[in-house]
Design an enzyme around this catalytic site. Sequence first.
Site, PDB file in Angstrom:
ATOM      1  N   CYS A   2      -5.476   5.182   5.993  1.00 61.06           N
ATOM      2  CA  CYS A   2      -6.439   5.085   7.108  1.00 61.06           C
ATOM      3  C   CYS A   2      -7.706   5.516   6.305  1.00 61.06           C
ATOM      4  CB  CYS A   2      -6.077   6.445   7.958  1.00 61.06           C
ATOM      5  SG  CYS A   2      -4.376   6.672   8.843  1.00 61.06           S
ATOM      6  N   ARG A  27      -7.691  -1.286   2.234  1.00 63.65           N
ATOM      7  CA  ARG A  27      -6.452  -0.018   1.977  1.00 63.65           C
ATOM      8  C   ARG A  27      -5.392  -0.189   2.759  1.00 63.65           C
ATOM      9  NH1 ARG A  27      -9.545   4.492   0.249  1.00 63.65           N
ATOM     10  NH2 ARG A  27      -8.286   5.734   1.134  1.00 63.65           N
ATOM     11  N   TRP A  77      -3.434   3.804   9.636  1.00 62.91           N
ATOM     12  CA  TRP A  77      -2.113   3.166   8.993  1.00 62.91           C
ATOM     13  C   TRP A  77      -1.015   4.187   9.471  1.00 62.91           C
ATOM     14  CZ3 TRP A  77       1.842   5.182   5.523  1.00 62.91           C
ATOM     15  CH2 TRP A  77       2.493   4.134   5.086  1.00 62.91           C
ATOM     16  N   ASN A 103      -7.976  11.272   9.089  1.00 59.99           N
ATOM     17  CA  ASN A 103      -7.121  10.946   8.016  1.00 59.99           C
ATOM     18  C   ASN A 103      -6.081  11.984   7.559  1.00 59.99           C
ATOM     19  OD1 ASN A 103      -8.303   8.622   7.960  1.00 59.99           O
ATOM     20  ND2 ASN A 103      -9.133   8.780   5.688  1.00 59.99           N
ATOM     21  N   GLY A 104      -4.739  11.711   7.404  1.00 54.22           N
ATOM     22  CA  GLY A 104      -4.065  12.610   6.556  1.00 54.22           C
ATOM     23  C   GLY A 104      -3.001  13.243   7.333  1.00 54.22           C
ATOM     24  N   GLU A 487       7.516  -4.310 -12.888  1.00 58.50           N
ATOM     25  CA  GLU A 487       6.210  -4.470 -12.179  1.00 58.50           C
ATOM     26  C   GLU A 487       6.172  -5.937 -11.495  1.00 58.50           C
ATOM     27  OE1 GLU A 487       3.796  -3.050 -11.297  1.00 58.50           O
ATOM     28  OE2 GLU A 487       2.171  -4.142 -11.035  1.00 58.50           O
ATOM     29  N   LYS A 491       5.225  -6.663  -7.736  1.00 54.78           N
ATOM     30  CA  LYS A 491       4.300  -7.609  -6.914  1.00 54.78           C
ATOM     31  C   LYS A 491       4.827  -8.547  -6.102  1.00 54.78           C
ATOM     32  CE  LYS A 491       1.564  -5.714  -7.839  1.00 54.78           C
ATOM     33  NZ  LYS A 491       1.440  -4.753  -8.558  1.00 54.78           N
ATOM     34  N   GLU A 494       5.847  -7.005  -2.803  1.00 58.58           N
ATOM     35  CA  GLU A 494       4.685  -6.300  -2.073  1.00 58.58           C
ATOM     36  C   GLU A 494       4.034  -7.465  -1.155  1.00 58.58           C
ATOM     37  OE1 GLU A 494       2.551  -4.784  -5.482  1.00 58.58           O
ATOM     38  OE2 GLU A 494       2.004  -3.298  -4.025  1.00 58.58           O
ATOM     39  N   HIS A 510      26.885  -4.841 -15.761  1.00 58.61           N
ATOM     40  CA  HIS A 510      27.577  -3.609 -15.121  1.00 58.61           C
ATOM     41  C   HIS A 510      27.527  -3.580 -13.460  1.00 58.61           C
ATOM     42  CE1 HIS A 510      28.210  -2.000 -18.924  1.00 58.61           C
ATOM     43  NE2 HIS A 510      26.875  -2.205 -19.233  1.00 58.61           N
ATOM     44  N   LYS A 609      -3.810   0.756   0.289  1.00 61.10           N
ATOM     45  CA  LYS A 609      -4.226   0.901  -0.909  1.00 61.10           C
ATOM     46  C   LYS A 609      -4.047   2.262  -1.778  1.00 61.10           C
ATOM     47  CE  LYS A 609      -6.133  -1.076  -4.630  1.00 61.10           C
ATOM     48  NZ  LYS A 609      -4.985  -1.693  -5.443  1.00 61.10           N
TER      49      LYS A 609
HETATM   50  C1  F6R Z   1       1.328  -1.596  -6.372  1.00 57.62           C
HETATM   51  C2  F6R Z   1       0.808  -0.499  -5.831  1.00 57.62           C
HETATM   52  C3  F6R Z   1       1.149   0.714  -5.516  1.00 57.62           C
HETATM   53  C4  F6R Z   1       0.518   1.527  -6.195  1.00 57.62           C
HETATM   54  C5  F6R Z   1       1.028   3.155  -5.924  1.00 57.62           C
HETATM   55  C6  F6R Z   1       0.236   4.316  -6.598  1.00 57.62           C
HETATM   56  O1  F6R Z   1       0.912  -2.759  -6.431  1.00 57.62           O
HETATM   57  O2  F6R Z   1      -0.427  -0.823  -5.947  1.00 57.62           O
HETATM   58  O3  F6R Z   1       2.598   0.655  -5.929  1.00 57.62           O
HETATM   59  O4  F6R Z   1       0.727   1.551  -7.717  1.00 57.62           O
HETATM   60  O5  F6R Z   1       0.769   3.458  -4.590  1.00 57.62           O
HETATM   61  O6  F6R Z   1      -1.155   4.247  -6.510  1.00 57.62           O
HETATM   62  P1  F6R Z   1      -1.866   4.904  -7.221  1.00 57.62           P
HETATM   63  O7  F6R Z   1      -2.146   4.333  -8.478  1.00 57.62           O
HETATM   64  O8  F6R Z   1      -3.374   4.675  -6.540  1.00 57.62           O
HETATM   65  O9  F6R Z   1      -1.673   6.432  -7.578  1.00 57.62           O
END
Ligand code: F6R
Length: 614
Positions: A2, A27, A77, A103-104, A487, A491, A494, A510, A609
Amino acid sequence: MCGIVGYVGNKSVVDILLDGLEQLEYRGYDSSGIAVMCEEDIKVYKAVGKLQNLRDKLKGHETEFNNSTMGIGHIRWATHGAPTLLNAHPHTCNCGNLVVVHNGIIENYKELRKSLEDAGCIFRSQTDTETIAHLVARKYAQCKDLTEAVRLASEEIEGAYALCVMHNDCKNKLVITKRNAPLLIGIGDSEYFAASDVPAIIKHTNKAVYLEDNQIATLTPDSMEIIDIDKNNITPKVEVLPWEPVALSKMGYKHFMLKEIHEQPDVIRNILVGRLHAPDEEIILNEVNLNKERLRHLNRIQIIACGTSLHAAMVGKYLIESFCGIAVDVEASSEYIYRKTVTDEHTLVIGVSQSGETADTLTAIRQAKAKGSHILIITNRPDSAMAREADSLIPVNAGIEVSVAATKSYIAQLMAFYLLSLYMAEIKDSIASSTLTSLKTELMILPQKIEQILAHKENIQTVARAYANTKDFIYIARGINYPTALEGALKLKEISYINATGYPAGELKHGPIAMLDETMPVLSILMNGSVYDKLLSNSEEAKARNARMIALTNSKDEKLNELFEHIIRVPDVQELFSPIIAVIPLQLIAYYIAEFLGKDVDQPRNLAKSVTVE
Ligand code: F6R
C-alpha cells in the site's frame, strides 16, 4: 504494497495526490482512492484497479475541488478483504466527518471491531482499517481534538500502521502517525506532504522528517508539530533526501525493468567507488563497525532475507565460507521468526533487503538484536527502518528500483557480499595475497563483461521468444549458481506467471526428472569451474528424457551444440564471480518472455515492491 500520500498547503491538492500515488504505483496495488477537503465537507473518490480508473472517475468533478488544498490518497494492496470499492481507502466513520488512509495491519482489529459494533458503529468493509476510522471518530467525539483523538486511538491499536487522518471540523489540519511502517513528512514552502515513500514527494521537496514509531504529527500549511505517545514535544530532525526525480524516468526504455537491467554495470562501478581503488590495495569497508579482532575470531554468521534478497544471501554464504572459512546459515526471514533460533552476542547477523522495510526481515533482525547479536544490514535504502536498526550498514547505492521484479538491487547485494567476504578474508588472512589480487582484478572488470552481454542481447531475446508459450520451465545449476537458478526461476514466475523452478542439478534424479518430456524446457547454468562436468552429466540425463535443453554457458566447447537446442554464451569469468554474469541473461529471458506475452512487466499481478506485512 500500500502507499500513502497526504498534502496540506496552498496548491490545488488533487493533482498532487494523484501524481504522488502514481509515483508509488510501482510498489504494487489493486485499488486506489483519495479524500479531499472541499468547501462544504470531505469528498471521497475510489476506484478498483489501476490509478487511471480513479482519474477517469474524477473527470467532471473538477469544480467540486477547484479550491481544495488539503487531502489524503492511498493505493491499496489487499490484505483484509478483496480488492473492491468498499474495501478501498480512504475509510470514513459513520457520519462521514472523519477519513483515514492506512498502511499496515491492525492485529487486534477483530476485538476492536466487535467492541465498536457493540457501541453502535456500522461497518461497511471487511478491512482492518475501517476500525481506525470508527475508533478515532469516537475518540474525537469525546475530546474534540484531532491530534489527541489519534493519540488515544493509537494507544488501543496493536500491529503495524502508518495513518493519515482528516476531520471535517479541521479544515486545514492533517494528523499522521506510525508504528512499524514507514511514513515521512516532506517540507515545502507553506506546505507539508505526508508519504509512505520518497518517490511520492521528491518532485516537490527534498527536505523531510522521518516520523518515528509512536510519534504523532499535526500538519497545517504553516506548522508542523510532533509529539510522542506520552504527549512530549519532539524536535523534528530534518533530513535532505538522497533521491533525484530523474531516477523515476524510464529514460527511453519500454519498461523500468529493462532500464534497471541496463543500469547494472554502473551499479557495480558505484558500489566499488571508495571501497576498492586498485587490485593491490586493501578493500575499505568502514561501514562494518566490528573491530578487526572480533572479525578475526568470528565463527558464526546468520543471514536472513526474503525472495531475491534471499538468493543473494545464498551466494553470500558460499563466498564467506569459501573466502573466510566461517560457518554461515541462511534462512528465509519468515521462517526465522517463528522458531527458536540459536543466536547470541557472538553471532553476526546479516539482514539483506532492497527496501529495508520487508516486515519479516525487520522482525527477524529485531529478534536477533534483542539477543545481543551484531546486526549488519545490506540495503538499497539507507533511509529505511532496517537501516535504523543496524549496528553496521552497507548501503548498496543501486538507485531507486521501480520495477517490482528486483534486478539491479540483486547485483548490488551480490557486490556487497563480494566486498564483505574479501574484506573479512583480508583481515583473517585466509586467502593468499596473489589470489586476493586476482579476485579483485576480476571484480573490477565485471561491468565490462555485463556490457558485452547487454550489447548482444538479441540472441537472448530469440531464445526467450522460442519458449514464450511454455507452461513450465526448469532451471538447473550446482554450487554457487544454484541460487542463480532459483533467481532465474523467480524472475520468470513473477512477471510471466509461468511455472518455473530452480533445482540443484544433482537433485533432478531424486524426483523432478519424472516431469521431463519433450514439452519441458530445462535451462542449464553451465559455468566453467568445479561442477562443470557434473552439471554436464545432469544435462545429459535430462536430454535423455527428451527435455528441451538450453545452455547458459561461458564454455567454448563446440560439443555443447549436440546436447543443447539453444546456447546462450556469456564472457568467461572465474567460477566465484559467475553468479553476477549468469543472472543477466536470466533476467533478460524473463523480461522478453513477459514482454512478448504482453504482461504488465513492471507491476506484475498480486505483487508488491515492498512487503510491509508479515
Ligand atoms: C523479487 C522480489 C521479491 C523481493 C522480496 C524481498 O523480484 O522483488 O522477492 O526480493 O520481497 O524484498 P526486500 O529485498 O525489499 O526485502
